[in-house]
Design a protein around this motif. Sequence first.
Motif, PDB file in Angstrom:
ATOM      1  N   GLY A  50       0.509  -0.886  -0.233  1.00 10.73           N
ATOM      2  CA  GLY A  50      -0.022  -0.351  -0.213  1.00 10.73           C
ATOM      3  C   GLY A  50       0.753   1.175  -0.172  1.00 10.73           C
ATOM      4  O   GLY A  50      -0.210   2.577   0.620  1.00 10.73           O
ATOM      5  N   TRP A  51       1.866   0.880  -0.496  1.00  8.68           N
ATOM      6  CA  TRP A  51       2.662   2.125   0.011  1.00  8.68           C
ATOM      7  C   TRP A  51       3.040   2.975  -1.359  1.00  8.68           C
ATOM      8  O   TRP A  51       3.765   4.907  -1.858  1.00  8.68           O
ATOM      9  N   LYS A  52       2.619   2.364  -2.592  1.00  8.61           N
ATOM     10  CA  LYS A  52       2.930   3.064  -3.674  1.00  8.61           C
ATOM     11  C   LYS A  52       1.983   2.875  -5.262  1.00  8.61           C
ATOM     12  O   LYS A  52       1.546   1.506  -4.878  1.00  8.61           O
ATOM     13  N   GLY A  53       1.648   4.236  -5.169  1.00  3.64           N
ATOM     14  CA  GLY A  53       0.541   3.566  -6.805  1.00  3.64           C
ATOM     15  C   GLY A  53       1.105   3.698  -7.378  1.00  3.64           C
ATOM     16  O   GLY A  53       2.388   4.518  -8.123  1.00  3.64           O
ATOM     17  N   ASN A  54       0.069   4.903  -8.564  1.00  3.61           N
ATOM     18  CA  ASN A  54       0.383   5.236 -10.183  1.00  3.61           C
ATOM     19  C   ASN A  54       0.820   6.047  -9.926  1.00  3.61           C
ATOM     20  O   ASN A  54       0.724   7.471  -8.767  1.00  3.61           O
ATOM     21  N   THR A  55       1.144   6.995 -11.215  1.00  3.80           N
ATOM     22  CA  THR A  55       1.361   8.513 -11.090  1.00  3.80           C
ATOM     23  C   THR A  55       2.488   9.126 -10.386  1.00  3.80           C
ATOM     24  O   THR A  55       1.843  10.578  -9.614  1.00  3.80           O
ATOM     25  N   GLY A  56       3.161   8.425 -10.241  1.00  2.84           N
ATOM     26  CA  GLY A  56       3.736   9.257  -8.674  1.00  2.84           C
ATOM     27  C   GLY A  56       3.443   9.494  -7.085  1.00  2.84           C
ATOM     28  O   GLY A  56       3.733  10.131  -6.427  1.00  2.84           O
ATOM     29  N   LEU A  57       2.294   8.133  -6.614  1.00  2.00           N
ATOM     30  CA  LEU A  57       2.032   9.127  -5.817  1.00  2.00           C
ATOM     31  C   LEU A  57       2.049   7.787  -4.715  1.00  2.00           C
ATOM     32  O   LEU A  57       2.911   6.476  -5.413  1.00  2.00           O
ATOM     33  N   TYR A  58       2.850   8.429  -3.265  1.00  2.00           N
ATOM     34  CA  TYR A  58       2.766   7.693  -2.743  1.00  2.00           C
ATOM     35  C   TYR A  58       2.643   7.459  -0.876  1.00  2.00           C
ATOM     36  O   TYR A  58       1.945   8.892  -0.993  1.00  2.00           O
ATOM     37  N   ALA A  59       2.005   6.718  -0.090  1.00  2.00           N
ATOM     38  CA  ALA A  59       1.073   6.748   1.187  1.00  2.00           C
ATOM     39  C   ALA A  59       2.686   6.213   2.074  1.00  2.00           C
ATOM     40  O   ALA A  59       3.100   4.966   2.047  1.00  2.00           O
ATOM     41  N   VAL A  60       2.673   7.185   3.094  1.00  3.90           N
ATOM     42  CA  VAL A  60       3.346   6.452   4.177  1.00  3.90           C
ATOM     43  C   VAL A  60       2.584   7.250   5.628  1.00  3.90           C
ATOM     44  O   VAL A  60       1.889   7.378   5.783  1.00  3.90           O
ATOM     45  N   GLY A  61       2.870   5.316   6.111  1.00  6.83           N
ATOM     46  CA  GLY A  61       1.905   5.259   7.467  1.00  6.83           C
ATOM     47  C   GLY A  61       0.513   5.081   7.687  1.00  6.83           C
ATOM     48  O   GLY A  61       0.061   5.487   8.345  1.00  6.83           O
TER      49      GLY A  61
END
Length: 421
Positions: free
Chosen positions: A364-375
């Motif tokens: 769940g930390w990396k999406g497409n189009t340069g999107l990321y989620a942390v925590g």
Amino acid sequence: MENLFRLVDHEDFFTKRCIWVNGPVIVGAGPSGLATAACLRDEGVPFVVLERADCIASLWQRRTYDRLKLHLPKQFCQLPKLPFPEDFPEYPSKKQFIDYLETYAMKFEINPQFNECVQSARYDETSGLWRVKTVSSTSRNEVEYICRWLVVATGENAECVMPDIEGLSEFKGDVVHACDYKSGESFKGKKVLVVGCGNSGMELSLDLCNHHASPSMVVRSSVHVLPREILGLSTFELAVLMLKWLPLWLVDKLLLIFTWFILGNIEKYGIKRPSKGPLELKNTMGKTPVLDIGTLEKIRSGYINVVPGIKSFNDRDVELVNGEKLDIDAVVLATGYRSNVPSWLQEGEFFSKNGYPKMPFPHGWKGNTGLYAVGFTKRGLSGASSDAVQIAQDIGKVWKQETKQKKQRTTACHRRCISQF
Ligand SMILES: Cc1cc2nc3c(=O)[nH]c(=O)nc-3n(C[C@H](O)[C@H](O)[C@H](O)COP(=O)(O)OP(=O)(O)OC[C@H]3O[C@@H](n4cnc5c(N)ncnc54)[C@H](O)[C@@H]3O)c2cc1C
Ligand SMILES: NC(=O)C1=CN([C@@H]2O[C@H](COP(=O)(O)OP(=O)(O)OC[C@H]3O[C@@H](n4cnc5c(N)ncnc54)[C@H](OP(=O)(O)O)[C@@H]3O)[C@@H](O)[C@H]2O)C=CC1
Ligand SMILES: O=C(O)C(=O)Cc1c[nH]c2ccccc12
């Protein structure tokens, strides 16, 4: 700072600016945003951190109670690249944790743009760039940041959950959410209803007791309460050790057996245990077990009254689902938190409607189009740290390749930016 354009609205005296960011924009300067920024700094990638509050780690500095301590041992709570000082105790206090985070931000030269609340972020397919709009919390100034990478670090605790309970708005006493509770001092001698029995509800009930208030704590469903330590070892550490050798279901069984020996049967006090084990429940539902730091003793000795779910409030009392009525002076809502991502991120592929990434851990930390989620993995500070390391490596790889190529092509072309080097 470079202004690609700047508009001044003469009627209202506020400005609109547009800023190109060379590198990622990180939304949120809590532990997750700071950890990502530090790892990016190490990779040589410039970044901008946007923070709605006027300080780093606003959850810890502004929205937690005085007596709070980390409840996992310090080795599970430190951020990447900087261990806690040797002289910190096993469970650092809130002040020590904040001091550590301030040192961390200073060491990695992280200077967030404070008082900038992200209102919207959308990916522009045509340019392949993110457009992140903020509004200042102190003026009405607006800024649009344009960048290739967007790191969402706004956390699992961005907004308080306010329950919709019949009659609550008519209740005449004080009503505060756990995020606005500082200490039991102002509740001395009062009958207080604590709604919720997660770690917040349990610790605030204890704090109220220690300040000579009379708390009743609502347990509407079930909860796992574990001792913070088992046989002198932190329960969390013991679980981590056992998981190296044993399957999760067996570790859960062993934890509950140890717990039974240490805490005894707690169902007789009105605290029902879920049918799933504590770690299974944490992994599948994200529900954190309570790590007891003294609340159970107060329940046993009758200083804290455990009550079932709420039916409705009246102006001075509360009616419970079992028909019982309680006179109360104040209500503390320890009803939890939620993500605020759906309110500003215009995207429906990576994040789901509840504000968490759709892909389960560890994807769940990396999406497409340069999107990321942390925590957002419900794994506390250690989960945030491991996301941060992966995100920085991922962006760093692309960054290094491109910088090398660019250097080879030309040394004359420079993009000016506001990113921090
Ligand atoms: C009371 C309490 C105690 C805890 N104790 C522990 C513990 O002992 N161990 C552990 O591992 N975990 C613990 N946690 C879990 C907690 O999630 C982490 O400690 C940690 O704070 C998470 O960091 P974060 O950066 O992801 O989120 P946060 O700390 O919430 O930081 C997010 C930041 O984003 C900012 N933000 C939000 N929305 C916007 C926006 N739209 N624009 C700009 N900025 C925005 C917020 O102001 C905030 O500063 C605890 C949580 C709570 C509530
Ligand atoms: N010392 C520390 O390190 C501390 C850590 N934390 C962490 O912070 C995070 C948030 O914890 P917390 O704030 O306790 O939130 P939680 O989400 O863990 O708990 C919320 C509680 O509120 C109850 N609740 C919600 N709505 C209602 C309602 N309408 N009526 C009755 N009960 C209701 C829930 O019951 P139900 O389960 O039935 O939905 C649950 O017991 C957790 O990860 C926790 O571990 C918190 C405090 C201290
Ligand atoms: O404190 C929190 O909210 C955490 O999420 C820390 C945490 C991660 N995994 C756990 C398992 C049991 C107890 C706390 C945690």
